[in-house]
Design an enzyme around this catalytic site. Structure first.
Site, PDB file in Angstrom:
ATOM      1  N   GLN A   1       0.934  -1.191  -0.045  1.00 62.24           N
ATOM      2  CA  GLN A   1      -0.019   0.054   0.168  1.00 62.24           C
ATOM      3  C   GLN A   1       0.805   1.217   0.058  1.00 62.24           C
ATOM      4  O   GLN A   1       1.883   1.163   0.791  1.00 62.24           O
ATOM      5  CB  GLN A   1      -0.915  -0.038   1.243  1.00 62.24           C
ATOM      6  CG  GLN A   1      -2.058   0.930   1.286  1.00 62.24           C
ATOM      7  CD  GLN A   1      -3.214   0.298   0.749  1.00 62.24           C
ATOM      8  OE1 GLN A   1      -3.874  -0.689   1.544  1.00 62.24           O
ATOM      9  NE2 GLN A   1      -3.938   0.551  -0.080  1.00 62.24           N
TER      10      GLN A   1
ATOM     11  N   SER B   1       1.712  -0.088   6.958  1.00 67.55           N
ATOM     12  CA  SER B   1       0.282  -0.798   6.696  1.00 67.55           C
ATOM     13  C   SER B   1       0.457  -2.170   6.794  1.00 67.55           C
ATOM     14  O   SER B   1       1.559  -2.637   6.255  1.00 67.55           O
ATOM     15  CB  SER B   1      -0.144  -0.282   5.311  1.00 67.55           C
ATOM     16  OG  SER B   1      -1.128  -1.368   4.594  1.00 67.55           O
ATOM     17  N   THR B   2      -0.805  -2.849   7.192  1.00 73.44           N
ATOM     18  CA  THR B   2      -0.810  -4.196   7.131  1.00 73.44           C
ATOM     19  C   THR B   2      -1.617  -4.673   6.141  1.00 73.44           C
ATOM     20  O   THR B   2      -1.860  -5.840   6.100  1.00 73.44           O
ATOM     21  CB  THR B   2      -1.225  -4.685   8.484  1.00 73.44           C
ATOM     22  OG1 THR B   2      -0.539  -4.262   9.596  1.00 73.44           O
ATOM     23  CG2 THR B   2      -1.216  -6.257   8.484  1.00 73.44           C
ATOM     24  N   HIS B   3      -1.617  -4.064   4.901  1.00 73.69           N
ATOM     25  CA  HIS B   3      -2.381  -4.258   3.850  1.00 73.69           C
ATOM     26  C   HIS B   3      -1.502  -4.932   2.817  1.00 73.69           C
ATOM     27  O   HIS B   3      -1.366  -4.356   1.592  1.00 73.69           O
ATOM     28  CB  HIS B   3      -3.186  -2.859   3.288  1.00 73.69           C
ATOM     29  CG  HIS B   3      -3.924  -2.359   4.336  1.00 73.69           C
ATOM     30  ND1 HIS B   3      -4.110  -1.108   4.316  1.00 73.69           N
ATOM     31  CD2 HIS B   3      -4.372  -2.767   5.429  1.00 73.69           C
ATOM     32  CE1 HIS B   3      -4.769  -0.694   5.299  1.00 73.69           C
ATOM     33  NE2 HIS B   3      -4.977  -1.547   5.953  1.00 73.69           N
ATOM     34  N   ASN B   4      -0.965  -6.120   2.965  1.00 77.36           N
ATOM     35  CA  ASN B   4      -0.054  -6.951   2.393  1.00 77.36           C
ATOM     36  C   ASN B   4      -1.217  -7.935   1.563  1.00 77.36           C
ATOM     37  O   ASN B   4      -2.021  -8.601   1.983  1.00 77.36           O
ATOM     38  CB  ASN B   4       0.807  -7.990   2.864  1.00 77.36           C
ATOM     39  CG  ASN B   4       1.391  -7.180   4.326  1.00 77.36           C
ATOM     40  OD1 ASN B   4       0.791  -7.227   5.352  1.00 77.36           O
ATOM     41  ND2 ASN B   4       2.766  -6.813   3.980  1.00 77.36           N
TER      42      ASN B   4
END
Lengths: 235, 590
Positions: free
Chosen positions: B349, B517-520
């Site tokens: 992200q 962000s942990t939006h992997n």
């Protein structure tokens, strides 16, 4: 300087120096309820769980420069930050209990790949402090705690900038020291620092109150209540 | 080699976070015997998140009390295929959850739907701007599903999670005060928006004056009392300021616990085990189906084979991909040849932000929620002329306080010293005088941004760690620089006393240290071509028809939004196919 309603004046903090360390500095805080409880031992009588005498002397002196006592607001010493650091180094953080610590290690790798030392934070403090002290002796003509405050600041700045030659596996020392000092200043007092919630009072953080339903959207409204800690202590 | 084989189940679910809980709940309704295996601890609002213990910034915010422990599970990272990957030894850039509820416990709660163009990004770009604007190594792909198809399932997830917000487009009718650029919705959100904090109102006023269209962020922090489809009850948010990284003590933040699990645990045909890590999905001799899973039971120290007819991979996106690679389901992706599918199209992200400091404004930042705040979508994917601007992507631009936790959320003006007397004076002077305008943007997938097995490093079970190859690319840096310019215009119009921007610039290297962000996403992507996707449009693996993979690992490239809304919607979308098409006649659906 704003003095917030319901809070002690920032000027009310006693401005102790690092040498004055101690407990006397609490006489000026508004932490009335905390004072009714048994006072913790003076820092020089605190029973340490990790740091040895030389390390403790360094950590005391370094914290006193990273968050000094003079000026408005409490310093790291009044907040008993060295106690916090000692306990953290003895615990899961110091032991890197949660981290992946299997080799092979490449401590000199690009810093963007993160922590790569084979040493735990506690081991890094243990090895880096004497290395830094040697450098202080050679460069500034004395151990860190013996230097004038301005020279201490210069030495810490050199350490921060990587100008003190440390082995790559020790290169995170300053960032740990600074982060741990700020953590000890602002964490819940249950961890041994932020004594009497002085740092929370100073900035106006209400701690573990946890409910502000009527507050969103208020414009320039000063929240009136002082902080509460997880153990119910108030300041 | 398993030391024990347990009686067969109809369904085994790997991971008990959002998608595991959804699949369990819905398939339990079909009368199937279901077992969920969760590698972490059990977690409940009481006692695990109860007042006041949860208000501990050091334990949860700084020391990651609810996140995955790298000692148990991590991956290695490198910037390009020539570099030697090194372990992600200490969390920083992203924070996968573990334990019951997964990352659904410690998220902030922003719950978005993708824009219509995002589901068919390659087609949209080719039709609108021509294929030649796509950089050669950018592996732009369509999802194989459209906004129209997804709509009912996104609605279902929002209804279960109890999302607070304001619709901007109901069946094609633009709604005043909502997001005019969203895909048409069939109805408004289940709850009205949260109350705004003052900083987000100031931002919204400034944006409105510039002709933009501010609207409240869709949030999984309840704005009122609410009972969902499963009879689960949420209470109104307290604005406690301890949302991200923390469990909610107040039954206000939607989590699997609050929205599903207490109902699911009452189902006699559902059971779950914690501290049970699945090591491998076992394949039948012909390789075309799975026979079940082998897991390590930390409670007994045993390896257990759990036979099952249906295997649902519902772990965090990165772990989904790792498990497929370890189980040799689907051909591993090879960035040199571009062949293979598992590990293909990892993306992240692109975020950035501008801080503003005001001497005379006090924001009480400890009054906050994870998701409350105001946003504009005027520079979103569907609103940007990619041909003219020279990049493919977009961002939402947003403002709102999530909290004022002093260790992690102390924001000081540019030029403030990092320590010493100047720092101490600044924290007293500036705490609570800051607001920040952020951009949360897309990130495209490229030929060399991928996941595979590391040749060197092993996990505690002796399995190879997964290896991430990732770096920032020019396209995405151009996108974020475009947002910087837009945000700085808005920020300047607000006349702050000080201002500072942080955006990726030319030559930026991915840095695993600061939280981003942990939006992997990606790595087990969905699609309609088995040569370029690991799972089909129903989230069924192409190779083993009884193995289905949920989660953001399905995204072919990242959205400009936070992923959870799409992740929840995709789970209900997959359930539709499972229930109507697959269970009556198990087979490859495409």
């Amino acid at each position: 300087m704003r003095d917030m309603p319901g809070r002690p004046s920032r000027r009310g903090f006693l401005k102790g120096s690092a040498a004055g360390v101690a407990i006397a500095s609490f006489a000026g805080t508004a932490s009335a309820q905390a004072q009714e409880k048994e006072a913790p031992p003076p820092l020089d009588q605190y029973e340490r769980v990790y740091l040895n005498d030389a390390e403790w002397a360094f950590v005391m002196a370094a914290c006193a420069r990273l968050i000094p006592s003079d000026g408005d607001g409490p310093g790291a010493i009044e907040c008993r930050v060295p106690v916090f650091i000692d306990r953290q180094l003895a615990g899961d953080f110091g032991k890197a209990s949660d981290w992946y610590m299997q080799g092979p290690f490449d401590p000199a790798a690009t810093p963007t790949l993160g922590f790569q030392s084979p040493l735990t934070p506690a081991e890094i403090y243990r090895k880096a402090i004497p290395a830094f002290q040697d450098w202080c002796n050679k460069t500034h003509g004395g151990s860190f705690e013996a230097l004038e405050p301005a020279k201490q600041d210069a030495a810490l700045t050199s350490l921060q900038k990587g100008e003190v030659p440390l082995d790559p596996e020790l290169r995170d020392f300053f960032s740990f020291l600074l982060a741990n000092t700020k953590e000890g200043y602002f964490a819940d007092p249950g961890y041994g620092g932020n004594h009497g919630m002085q740092a929370w009072v100073y900035i106006g953080f209400p701690g573990a109150r946890g409910a502000f339903t009527s507050w969103p959207g208020r414009e320039n409204a000063q929240y009136p209540l002082g902080p509460v800690a997880i153990n119910g202590e108030r300041a | 080699m398993a030391t024990r084989t347990d009686p067969k189940k109809d369904v085994v679910i790997i991971g008990l976070g959002w998608t595991g809980a959804i699949m369990g709940m819905e398939l339990a309704g079909e009368g199937l015997e279901i077992l969920a295996l969760e590698r972490g601890e059990d977690r409940n609002t009481v006692p695990d998140f109860q007042y006041p213990n949860t208000f501990d910034e050091l334990k949860y915010g700084v020391r990651y009390g609810l996140m995955q422990k790298p000692v148990n599970s991590t991956l290695t990272v490198r910037h390009n295929t020539q570099e030697t990957a090194l372990p992600y030894r200490q969390l920083g850039s992203f924070l996968p959850g573990d334990g019951v509820g997964g990352a659904g416990v410690h998220w902030n709660g922003q719950t978005w739907r993708p824009q219509a163009v995002e589901y068919r990004l390659r087609s949209y770009v080719e039709e609108t701007f021509g294929a030649d604007i796509i950089p050669e190594d950018m592996q732009l792909q369509d999802w194989g599903v459209t906004a129209e198809e997804m709509e009912p399932f996104l609605t279902k997830f929002e209804s279960v999670a109890g999302i607070a917000g304001k619709a901007g487009n109901i069946n094609g009718q633009i709604q005043e005060g909502g997001n005019p650029f969203e895909a048409p919705r069939s109805a408004d959100y289940p709850m009205p928006p949260l109350k705004n904090t003052w900083d987000s109102e100031l931002f919204a006023d400034a944006a409105r004056k510039m002709g933009y269209h501010p609207f409240p962020r869709p949030s999984a922090n309840a704005s009122m009392q609410y009972v969902n489809d499963y009879g689960m009850q949420l209470g109104p948010c307290n604005y406690c300021g301890f949302c991200e990284r923390f469990g909610c003590n107040n039954y206000s933040k939607s989590s699997p616990q609050v929205c599903i699990l207490d109902a699911l645990k009452r189902k006699p045909n559902f059971s779950y085990k914690t501290k049970c890590e699945v090591l491998k999905i076992e394949k039948a001799a012909d390789g075309k189906t799975a026979t079940g899973v082998t897991y390590f039971d930390d409670n007994t120290g045993e390896e257990v084979f759990q036979p099952a007819d249906l295997v649902l991979v519902c772990a965090y996106s990165l772990h989904n991909v790792h498990l497929l690679l370890l189980s040799e389901i689907g051909q591993p992706y090879n960035p040199d040849t571009g062949e293979g599918v598992v590990g293909r199209n990892y993306s992240y992200q692109m975020t950035g932000g501008t801080g503003l400091w005001f001497k005379d404004k006090v924001f009480n930042p400890f009054v906050g929620t994870g998701a409350g705040g105001m946003t504009i979508d005027d520079f979103s994917m569907s609103q940007i002329d990619f041909g003219k601007e020279g990049f493919i992507g977009g961002s939402y631009i947003t403002c709102g306080h999530t909290g004022g936790r002093p260790i992690q959320q102390m924001s000081l003006p540019p030029g403030t010293p990092g320590w010493g007397a100047g720092w101490k004076a600044a924290v007293g002077e500036w705490y609570g005088h800051n607001l920040s305008i952020g951009s949360h943007g897309s990130n495209m997938a490229y030929r060399d941004t991928c996941l595979d097995l590391d040749p060197t490093y092993k996990d505690r079970h002796g399995r190879p760690l997964m290896r991430m190859t990732f770096n920032w690319k020019d396209n995405d840096i151009k996108m974020t620089q475009f947002m910087k310019a837009r945000i700085e215009e808005i920020a300047k119009s607000m006349n702050p006393d000080a201002m500072a921007s942080g955006y990726k610039g030319d030559g930026a290297q991915y840095d695993v240290r600061p939280y981003q962000s942990t939006h992997n996403v990606g790595g087990a992507i969905m699609g309609i071509d088995p040569k370029t996707s690991a799972i089909n449009r129903h989230l069924q693996t192409w190779d083993c028809h009884n193995v289905w993979v949920m989660g953001a690992s399905a995204f072919p490239q990242n959205l400009q939004y936070n992923p959870t809304g799409a992740v929840g919607g995709l789970a209900y979308w997959a359930l539709e196919a499972l229930r109507k098409d697959y269970l009556p006649n198990p087979r490859p659906l495409m």
